[in-house]
Design a protein around this motif. Structure first.
Motif: not given
Length: 255
Positions: A249-255
């Motif tokens: 699961v990719i959290n876009k805020k952490d990209e």
């Protein structure tokens, strides 16, 4: 197939009267009302014929073999298979009679007859007139029902102001508070709401009461099925999550 049922033939496809009625019955209520007549049936039949013509053209041109079509069909198949898999889990739920009774006993507060009231009212635009009518009724110069016919602005006036039976949450707050606190048979003083001034006569009131199991058996079953299906869904999901652990699961805020 009788000649009466036969409406059109396009290639090998036959459209019958039953097909047409099925198409109309599948419409939303408002659409069905629009097309449930002779002219509407002609339009639906014409559309069914047009669809078959496009189908014949698609087959002749081998659209079903095109890469984009195959990709779309795979997506449709995948989505249908997902829902089918979920439905398989839910369909396995079985409920015995003793489970229903136990659920009812443990959740009796969910199955109650709500408090209700029956009332009549007289609606006028100003408080002075409401007080004048109240005085006439209390002095027995006029009956409540006749006063409703003569003075009330509400469409219920021709029924003597009768609003029928209703529960909490169906009337504006000020009116509801009066109805569920007034003694039965006593005419209220003017009650102000956004609609004007009301004189209210409560004719009957029933208190909240516990339902008997036999009266709500289907509701109990539906509630229990929903509960067990939800539990089965979560349990199956936990098994699948553990089985297919490589979930990223990719959290876009952490990209």
């Amino acid at each position: 197939m009788t000649e009466m049922n036969f409406l059109a033939k396009i290639g090998d496809k036959v459209i019958t009267a039953e097909d047409l009625e099925s198409a109309i019955n599948s419409l939303e209520p408002l659409q069905k009302q629009q097309f449930d007549n002779e002219e509407g049936r002609k339009r639906i039949l014409a559309d069914m014929i047009n669809q078959e013509l496009f189908y014949l053209d698609a087959i002749e041109n081998k659209f079903d073999q095109e890469e984009n079509f195959i990709k779309e069909m795979e997506l449709i198949k995948a989505n249908m298979l997902k829902q089918y898999a979920v439905n398989k889990v839910l369909a396995e739920i079985k409920i015995e009679d003793d489970e229903k009774i136990k659920f009812f006993e443990e959740n009796r507060e969910q199955f109650v007859n709500p408090e209700t009231a029956s009332a009549k009212h007289i609606l006028v635009d100003n408080e002075d007139l409401a007080k004048e009518i109240e005085e006439k009724i209390n002095k027995k110069e006029i009956s409540f029902e006749d006063a409703a016919v003569e003075y009330s602005n509400c469409p219920s006036n021709m029924n003597g102001g009768d609003l029928g039976n209703f529960g909490r949450g169906q009337m504006v707050p000020e009116f509801e508070e009066a109805v569920f606190s007034l003694p039965v048979g006593k005419v209220s003083s003017p009650v102000k709401t956004q609609f004007g001034y009301h004189l209210i006569l409560v004719t009957n009131r029933t208190e909240e009461s516990q339902c008997e199991y036999e009266d709500v058996k289907s509701e109990v079953e539906n509630s229990l099925i929903f509960k067990k299906q939800n539990e089965a869904f979560i349990a199956k999901l936990e098994v699948l999550t553990d089985k297919y652990k490589d979930i990223l699961v990719i959290n876009k805020k952490d990209e």
